[in-house]
Motif scaffolding. Structure first.
Motif, PDB file in Angstrom:
ATOM      1  N   ILE A 315       0.852  -1.190   0.000  1.00 38.52           N
ATOM      2  CA  ILE A 315       0.000   0.000   0.000  1.00 38.52           C
ATOM      3  C   ILE A 315       0.890   1.242   0.000  1.00 38.52           C
ATOM      4  O   ILE A 315       1.797   1.364   0.828  1.00 38.52           O
ATOM      5  N   GLY A 316       0.595   2.193  -0.892  1.00 44.70           N
ATOM      6  CA  GLY A 316       1.401   3.401  -1.002  1.00 44.70           C
ATOM      7  C   GLY A 316       2.722   3.112  -1.694  1.00 44.70           C
ATOM      8  O   GLY A 316       3.078   1.961  -1.987  1.00 44.70           O
ATOM      9  N   LEU A 317       3.490   4.165  -1.968  1.00 45.44           N
ATOM     10  CA  LEU A 317       4.774   3.991  -2.641  1.00 45.44           C
ATOM     11  C   LEU A 317       5.744   3.177  -1.789  1.00 45.44           C
ATOM     12  O   LEU A 317       6.450   2.301  -2.297  1.00 45.44           O
ATOM     13  N   ILE A 318       5.793   3.473  -0.489  1.00 45.24           N
ATOM     14  CA  ILE A 318       6.695   2.745   0.394  1.00 45.24           C
ATOM     15  C   ILE A 318       6.289   1.277   0.455  1.00 45.24           C
ATOM     16  O   ILE A 318       7.140   0.373   0.362  1.00 45.24           O
ATOM     17  N   GLY A 319       4.996   1.019   0.610  1.00 42.53           N
ATOM     18  CA  GLY A 319       4.525  -0.362   0.633  1.00 42.53           C
ATOM     19  C   GLY A 319       4.740  -1.070  -0.698  1.00 42.53           C
ATOM     20  O   GLY A 319       5.036  -2.270  -0.743  1.00 42.53           O
ATOM     21  N   TYR A 320       4.587  -0.344  -1.810  1.00 43.45           N
ATOM     22  CA  TYR A 320       4.793  -0.929  -3.131  1.00 43.45           C
ATOM     23  C   TYR A 320       6.250  -1.344  -3.325  1.00 43.45           C
ATOM     24  O   TYR A 320       6.535  -2.450  -3.816  1.00 43.45           O
ATOM     25  N   VAL A 321       7.202  -0.476  -2.926  1.00 44.18           N
ATOM     26  CA  VAL A 321       8.626  -0.806  -3.037  1.00 44.18           C
ATOM     27  C   VAL A 321       8.974  -1.987  -2.137  1.00 44.18           C
ATOM     28  O   VAL A 321       9.762  -2.863  -2.504  1.00 44.18           O
ATOM     29  N   ALA A 322       8.385  -2.024  -0.925  1.00 40.31           N
ATOM     30  CA  ALA A 322       8.628  -3.146  -0.021  1.00 40.31           C
ATOM     31  C   ALA A 322       8.112  -4.457  -0.621  1.00 40.31           C
ATOM     32  O   ALA A 322       8.648  -5.532  -0.346  1.00 40.31           O
ATOM     33  N   THR A 334       1.676  13.942  -8.197  1.00 41.90           N
ATOM     34  CA  THR A 334       0.259  14.160  -8.491  1.00 41.90           C
ATOM     35  C   THR A 334      -0.254  13.239  -9.598  1.00 41.90           C
ATOM     36  O   THR A 334      -1.461  13.061  -9.735  1.00 41.90           O
ATOM     37  N   PHE A 335       0.680  12.649 -10.375  1.00 38.78           N
ATOM     38  CA  PHE A 335       0.281  11.757 -11.457  1.00 38.78           C
ATOM     39  C   PHE A 335       0.523  10.289 -11.112  1.00 38.78           C
ATOM     40  O   PHE A 335       0.472   9.436 -11.989  1.00 38.78           O
ATOM     41  N   ASP A 336       0.779   9.993  -9.849  1.00 36.18           N
ATOM     42  CA  ASP A 336       1.037   8.619  -9.439  1.00 36.18           C
ATOM     43  C   ASP A 336      -0.027   8.181  -8.435  1.00 36.18           C
ATOM     44  O   ASP A 336      -0.129   8.738  -7.336  1.00 36.18           O
ATOM     45  N   ASP A 337      -0.813   7.189  -8.818  1.00 36.42           N
ATOM     46  CA  ASP A 337      -1.903   6.721  -7.966  1.00 36.42           C
ATOM     47  C   ASP A 337      -1.411   6.025  -6.702  1.00 36.42           C
ATOM     48  O   ASP A 337      -2.166   5.902  -5.729  1.00 36.42           O
TER      49      ASP A 337
END
Length: 556
Positions: A315-322, A334-337
């Motif tokens: 979840i979120g950018l940090i969660g996605y990278v993890a 602003t252009f990244d969901d």
């Protein structure tokens, strides 16, 4: 057309001077006739005038042409001298940016134009290095297809942008060139190196590029200047790389003296800030059991807001990278969901995984209040910092386990786990060689260690070492020597260079009386050739097919 017009002006000037001279001669002749020969026959006078024209025309014409050419030559000679002196104005003591500023300022004066700019080639376009003479802001980054641009301009010298636009209307480069022209650039001059186009020089409308010779000399002068700028840029990159390695090494040295993980992570964020700007930063840890992401150290975030946010893997950018165990660069959030707004000021973000093997144990996250603040060039140094953070977190977690056990035997068992976790669990698979390794310490922990690293498609590096002392101190020293070897093994081409740098690391970072022995070999598994350095270790042995043994005593 310009060439014809220049030739017409030159010829017109020449014949105007000739006509003026002959008018003066005729007036003088008329005066002499009226004063001294008033009764002379008009046909005789006309004959002598015609004869005079025939006799003196060619010498006077040559004299006029010589005089004009001398005036023009002196003018163009001075112009060309100024162009040739462009690169001599650059000092080796200047930085790359200072050199670029001097060049743009000089071009405005020499070429007599309203503006000049230099754009450096980057991965996805050209980045503005310096501009002079234009009060309005210029585009800092021109996005374009670099490969197509190099293909189009690899043989071009200097070009008028409006003429190029006429010929490239259907090309993907059209919009990039149109943007240059819209911002006042009239001329484009590519700077070439061995790899292609290294930079672009853009000039506004000029007054002093009137001849092909002027353009040729300007182009050649700029190529020499371009080489000087390229050398300065490479030197700056080398200094930056050395500084980055120095900072990473200084943090790694702290592992021998600092055991508090929070202080180590704070030092890592300090080191990151010296290399690249950020307005907010954090190192986050992943709870393997609950898959929750917890903040370890934070900079620039509101603590109250962070306490209210629940972060999970995926979840979120940090969660996605993890989740994917790969870095992500977002140049406009602003252009990244995937972005979850924590700071209203954040415009761009870069997120790096902190891994232990293939498992993500944490995430390093940087945020900036500027658009496009981060690019792929930051990944190497950030990965190095993330690697050091991973070692710090890993050691801290293992040391926490050791401190929880008060009994000496359990403490030794934890120290043994530290050792075993550091030693390679899976050896690389290569052709022509079968490898196996096993470490059996006499006690719970020992000072022996080994490593096998694949250096290239045909080479592997094999090391065997032993540190003095046992228990936790020996294990920590072993971890320091092992991480030092891992950090250096890809930097040096020979075994003795690597061992020499490891020797310096041990001397500078261990207490008096502590030491280590070491053996390092590079094996070419295609040619079956081995290069090794023996540093006071028990000689390793090679077993031949016929049953004989060879002790590797040489190479110290």
């Amino acid at each position: 057309m310009k060439k014809l017009s220049r030739q017409f002006l030159y010829d017109a000037s020449q014949y105007t001077i000739l006509v003026s001279i002959f008018i003066v001669i005729f007036l003088i002749a008329e005066y002499i006739q009226d004063a001294y020969f008033p009764r002379t026959n008009d046909y005789v006078i006309f004959f002598f005038k015609a004869l005079t024209i025939v006799i003196i025309y060619e010498p006077i014409r040559k004299w006029v042409e010589y005089s004009l050419r001398r005036v023009l030559f002196r003018y163009f000679h001075l112009r060309q001298k100024e162009m040739r002196e462009l690169d001599s104005r650059l000092s080796t003591a200047m930085s790359y940016k200072e050199m670029a500023d001097v060049l743009t300022e000089s071009l405005v004066q020499v070429v007599d134009t309203k503006q000049a700019a230099i754009y450096l080639k980057i991965a996805d376009g050209f980045s503005l290095v310096s501009h002079f003479g234009k009060e309005d802001l210029m585009t800092k980054k021109i996005r374009t297809d670099v490969n197509l641009f190099e293909k189009e301009f690899h043989q071009r010298r200097e070009e008028v942008i409006p003429d190029i636009l006429e010929n490239l209307k259907a090309s993907p480069l059209f919009e990039s060139l149109r943007l240059m022209h819209h911002e006042g650039s009239h001329w484009i001059i590519p700077l070439h190196n061995k790899e292609g186009v290294s930079a672009l020089v853009l000039l506004g409308e000029e007054r002093h590029l009137s001849t092909e010779e002027d353009k040729r000399i300007l182009y050649l002068s700029l190529q020499r200047v371009g080489n000087t700028l390229e050398n300065a840029r490479l030197a700056a990159q080398l200094q930056k790389s050395l500084k980055e390695k120095e900072i990473v090494l200084s943090i790694a040295k702290k592992f021998n003296t600092e055991i508090q993980v929070e202080k180590l992570l704070e030092m890592i964020l300090d080191g990151v800030h010296t290399m690249m700007p950020y307005d907010a930063a954090g190192i986050f840890l992943v709870n393997e059991k609950t898959q929750e992401i917890e903040s370890a150290v934070l900079r620039g975030y509101d603590p109250v807001v962070m306490e209210q946010i629940s972060m999970h893997v995926g979840i979120g950018l940090i969660g996605y990278v993890a989740k994917i165990c790969a870095p992500v660069i977002v140049k406009d959030v602003t252009f990244d969901d995937r972005y979850v707004m924590v700071r209203e000021e954040t415009k761009s973000e870069i997120t790096i995984p902190i891994c232990e093997g293939t498992q993500v144990i944490g995430v390093l996250n940087l945020e900036s209040d500027s658009l496009g603040a981060y690019h792929e060039g930051f990944l190497d140094i950030l990965n190095a910092f993330a690697g050091e953070a991973g070692i710090a977190i890993k050691n801290a977690q293992l040391m926490d386990e050791a401190f929880k056990n008060k009994e000496f035997e359990k403490e030794m068992q934890i120290a043994g786990k530290i050792q075993q976790a550091i030693l390679p669990q899976n050896l690389p698979k290569v052709a022509n060689l079968q490898m196996a390794a096993k470490s059996l310490p006499c006690f719970a922990v020992g000072g022996d260690f080994y490593d096998v690293v694949k250096l290239s498609e045909r080479q592997i590096g094999v090391c065997i070492g032993d540190v003095s002392g046992k228990g936790v101190p020996g294990a920590i020293m072993m971890a320091m020597l092992y991480t030092g070897f891992r950090g250096m093994v890809h930097e040096y081409l020979t075994t003795h260079e690597t061992v020499n740098e490891l020797n310096n690391l041990v001397c500078n970072n261990t207490a008096e009386g502590r030491y280590a022995t070491f053996f390092y070999a590079i094996i070419d598994f295609e040619k079956l050739v081995m290069q090794f350095t023996y540093a006071c270790h028990n000689p390793p042995m090679i077993l031949k097919e016929n049953g004989t043994w060879i002790k590797l005593r040489d190479g110290g």
